[in-house]
Structures are given as C-alpha cells and as structure tokens.
Design a protein around this motif. Structure first.
Motif, mmCIF file in Angstrom:
data_model
loop_
_atom_site.group_PDB
_atom_site.id
_atom_site.type_symbol
_atom_site.label_atom_id
_atom_site.label_comp_id
_atom_site.label_asym_id
_atom_site.label_seq_id
_atom_site.Cartn_x
_atom_site.Cartn_y
_atom_site.Cartn_z
ATOM 1 N N GLU A 164 4.065 1.445 -29.132
ATOM 2 C CA GLU A 164 3.718 2.057 -27.858
ATOM 3 C C GLU A 164 4.102 1.143 -26.693
ATOM 4 N N ARG A 165 4.347 1.782 -25.549
ATOM 5 C CA ARG A 165 4.676 1.037 -24.325
ATOM 6 C C ARG A 165 3.809 1.556 -23.197
ATOM 7 N N LEU A 166 3.677 0.757 -22.158
ATOM 8 C CA LEU A 166 2.860 1.163 -21.028
ATOM 9 C C LEU A 166 3.734 1.786 -19.949
ATOM 10 N N ALA A 167 3.426 3.028 -19.589
ATOM 11 C CA ALA A 167 4.137 3.677 -18.485
ATOM 12 C C ALA A 167 3.643 3.114 -17.155
ATOM 13 N N GLY A 168 2.408 2.662 -17.134
ATOM 14 C CA GLY A 168 1.885 2.048 -15.930
ATOM 15 C C GLY A 168 0.383 2.117 -15.853
ATOM 16 N N PHE A 169 -0.144 1.390 -14.871
ATOM 17 C CA PHE A 169 -1.564 1.406 -14.549
ATOM 18 C C PHE A 169 -1.715 2.228 -13.275
ATOM 19 N N VAL A 170 -2.572 3.244 -13.307
ATOM 20 C CA VAL A 170 -2.854 4.026 -12.102
ATOM 21 C C VAL A 170 -4.226 3.597 -11.593
ATOM 22 N N HIS A 171 -4.219 2.923 -10.449
ATOM 23 C CA HIS A 171 -5.448 2.461 -9.794
ATOM 24 C C HIS A 171 -5.966 3.618 -8.934
ATOM 25 N N ILE A 172 -7.242 3.939 -9.081
ATOM 26 C CA ILE A 172 -7.818 5.103 -8.392
ATOM 27 C C ILE A 172 -9.063 4.681 -7.623
ATOM 28 N N GLY A 173 -9.142 5.109 -6.379
ATOM 29 C CA GLY A 173 -10.318 4.851 -5.552
ATOM 30 C C GLY A 173 -10.209 5.637 -4.258
ATOM 31 N N ARG A 174 -10.892 5.166 -3.271
ATOM 32 C CA ARG A 174 -10.839 5.793 -1.941
ATOM 33 C C ARG A 174 -10.182 4.790 -0.993
ATOM 34 N N ALA A 175 -9.277 5.287 -0.178
ATOM 35 C CA ALA A 175 -8.536 4.394 0.715
ATOM 36 C C ALA A 175 -9.446 3.857 1.809
ATOM 37 N N SER A 176 -9.523 2.519 1.906
ATOM 38 C CA SER A 176 -10.273 1.915 3.013
ATOM 39 C C SER A 176 -9.473 2.055 4.298
ATOM 40 N N GLU A 177 -8.175 2.100 4.165
ATOM 41 C CA GLU A 177 -7.279 2.416 5.286
ATOM 42 C C GLU A 177 -5.984 2.934 4.687
ATOM 43 N N ARG A 178 -5.391 3.864 5.360
ATOM 44 C CA ARG A 178 -4.161 4.474 4.854
ATOM 45 C C ARG A 178 -2.974 3.713 5.437
ATOM 46 N N PRO A 179 -2.148 3.132 4.577
ATOM 47 C CA PRO A 179 -0.996 2.403 5.103
ATOM 48 C C PRO A 179 0.031 3.347 5.727
ATOM 49 N N ALA A 180 0.822 2.807 6.616
ATOM 50 C CA ALA A 180 1.899 3.600 7.224
ATOM 51 C C ALA A 180 2.886 4.015 6.145
ATOM 52 N N ASP A 181 3.522 5.148 6.364
ATOM 53 C CA ASP A 181 4.513 5.603 5.396
ATOM 54 C C ASP A 181 5.687 4.637 5.392
ATOM 55 N N ARG A 182 6.364 4.588 4.269
ATOM 56 C CA ARG A 182 7.533 3.727 4.148
ATOM 57 C C ARG A 182 8.779 4.579 4.297
ATOM 58 N N PRO A 183 9.920 3.963 4.557
ATOM 59 C CA PRO A 183 11.146 4.753 4.648
ATOM 60 C C PRO A 183 11.434 5.456 3.320
ATOM 61 N N ARG A 184 11.893 6.663 3.406
ATOM 62 C CA ARG A 184 12.237 7.457 2.220
ATOM 63 C C ARG A 184 13.750 7.631 2.165
ATOM 64 N N PRO A 185 14.285 7.891 0.972
ATOM 65 C CA PRO A 185 15.742 8.023 0.854
ATOM 66 C C PRO A 185 16.298 9.159 1.717
ATOM 67 N N ASP A 186 17.474 8.929 2.238
ATOM 68 C CA ASP A 186 18.204 9.950 2.985
ATOM 69 C C ASP A 186 18.826 10.879 1.951
ATOM 70 N N LEU A 187 18.594 12.191 2.100
ATOM 71 C CA LEU A 187 19.141 13.142 1.114
ATOM 72 C C LEU A 187 20.641 13.011 0.942
ATOM 73 N N ALA A 188 21.340 12.687 2.015
ATOM 74 C CA ALA A 188 22.791 12.557 1.925
ATOM 75 C C ALA A 188 23.198 11.454 0.934
ATOM 76 N N GLU A 189 22.314 10.501 0.712
ATOM 77 C CA GLU A 189 22.623 9.399 -0.198
ATOM 78 C C GLU A 189 22.208 9.649 -1.639
ATOM 79 N N ILE A 190 21.377 10.650 -1.875
ATOM 80 C CA ILE A 190 20.878 10.865 -3.238
ATOM 81 C C ILE A 190 21.160 12.253 -3.799
ATOM 82 N N VAL A 191 21.777 13.115 -3.010
ATOM 83 C CA VAL A 191 22.035 14.485 -3.468
ATOM 84 C C VAL A 191 23.530 14.735 -3.561
#
Length: 194
Positions: A164-191
């Motif tokens: 078996e392998r670990l796909a990941g750890f999902v940490h769950i709680g309530r946000a004390s503060e919501r971080p600003a969004d990060r840049p997302r890929p430009d569709l022109a570069e990934i489509v």
C-alpha cells in the motif's frame, strides 16, 4: 435527458472558489462522528473500475495525532541527528495542527482486468472527493504528503501493508483565516483543442 439541478450555479461557484487552507490555520472543532461518516461516504463515491475500492481511509484524531507525531519525530531524529528542538517539535506536531487528519491509502495492485494506473487515479479521486465533501460541510482542508508519507517507518506505524501507498493526509478543521487565492493555470497553457 437528466434535468440539471437548480443549484448548479451555486455548485460551480463553490468549486470555483475552493482552495486549501494550511494546517496551521485550521482549528476546531472538526467534524463530529456522524458528519465525518457522511464525508467519508461521499469520498468513496468515485470512479472505481471493477468495484475494487482500491483505497481506504485512516482517521487520525485525538491522541493518535500525537502518537503518530512521536513516530514522525523519531524517524526524523534518526535521519537528522543535528536537528534542533524547534525542528523536532515541528516534526512531532505535523498531524496535530488540525483537529482531524484522514490518511487516504492507495491499495492499487496488479489485476487481470483493471490497470493499476486506474486504481491509483481512483485513490486520487477519493482524496479530492474527501476534500470537497469536507469543504461543502463547512470545513476547510489541506491535502498534503510531505516526506513522512513516503517513509516506511511511518507507513508501518499507520498499519499500511507493504504494497500500500499513501495518497496523502487530508487535514480537516475550521479556517481561522482564509488565505488569499493563489495564481491558477492559464487555460491557454494547459488546454489543447483538436
């Protein structure tokens, strides 16, 4: 034709705003047992060629976060004897920052009809569904791996079979503060449109 749900615009807005919240910004309370079971049931509703359920969940809550954290710290200390007390405390607290952590385990393996790659993708889908279901339930999440997700000593402490392998750890709680969004890929570069 299947009718479109009336909440489709709300669903798209929700998915369009979804983002991770670092574990240091997660606080309690986490989901209660009933809410967690509902989240895990939704997490399991993913494409699963052959109905293999090539993934499983390990819920790490309460004292278990500290117990597994001690194993993480010991492994880090063994590999880095020069580590100072602050670094060792950071390693020990890896799973204690959020009120709840769910480890998603990939059980992908050889199968006569189902390619292993499809099984791995199903585990990734289960992990993402877990994040989305928790977010839709009012919780914030962070899907992380880090070095200890690949360390056999930690995997053994979590009870993973050698295959078996670990796909990941999902940490769950309530946000004390919501971080600003990060840049997302430009569709022109990934489509690519053919």
């Amino acid at each position: 034709m299947v009718p479109m749900p009336e909440s489709l615009p709300d669903t798209l807005a929700f998915l369009g705003a979804r983002r991770s919240v670092p574990p240091l910004r997660l606080e309690g309370p986490g989901p209660d047992p009933g809410s967690l079971d509902a989240i895990l049931r939704i997490a399991a509703r993913v494409p699963d060629h052959g109905k293999l359920a090539p993934w499983r969940f390990i819920v790490i809550a309460g004292e278990a976060r500290e117990r597994i954290g001690a194993v993480i710290e010991a492994a880090y200390r063994a590999d880095h004897p020069e580590a100072d007390a602050d670094r060792l405390a950071l390693e020990r607290g890896r799973l204690a920052q959020a009120p709840l952590v769910v480890a998603v385990v990939s059980r992908a393996g050889p199968h006569a009809k189902i390619p292993e790659w499809e099984q791995v993708l199903s585990a990734g889908a289960a992990t993402m569904n877990l994040c989305v279901a928790a977010n839709a339930s009012g919780f914030a999440t962070a899907w992380l791996t880090e070095w200890y997700a690949y360390d056999r000593r930690i995997l053994d402490a979590l009870g993973l079979d050698p295959r078996e392998r670990l796909a990941g750890f999902v940490h769950i709680g309530r946000a004390s503060e919501r971080p600003a969004d990060r840049p997302r890929p430009d569709l022109a570069e990934i489509v690519t449109r053919l």
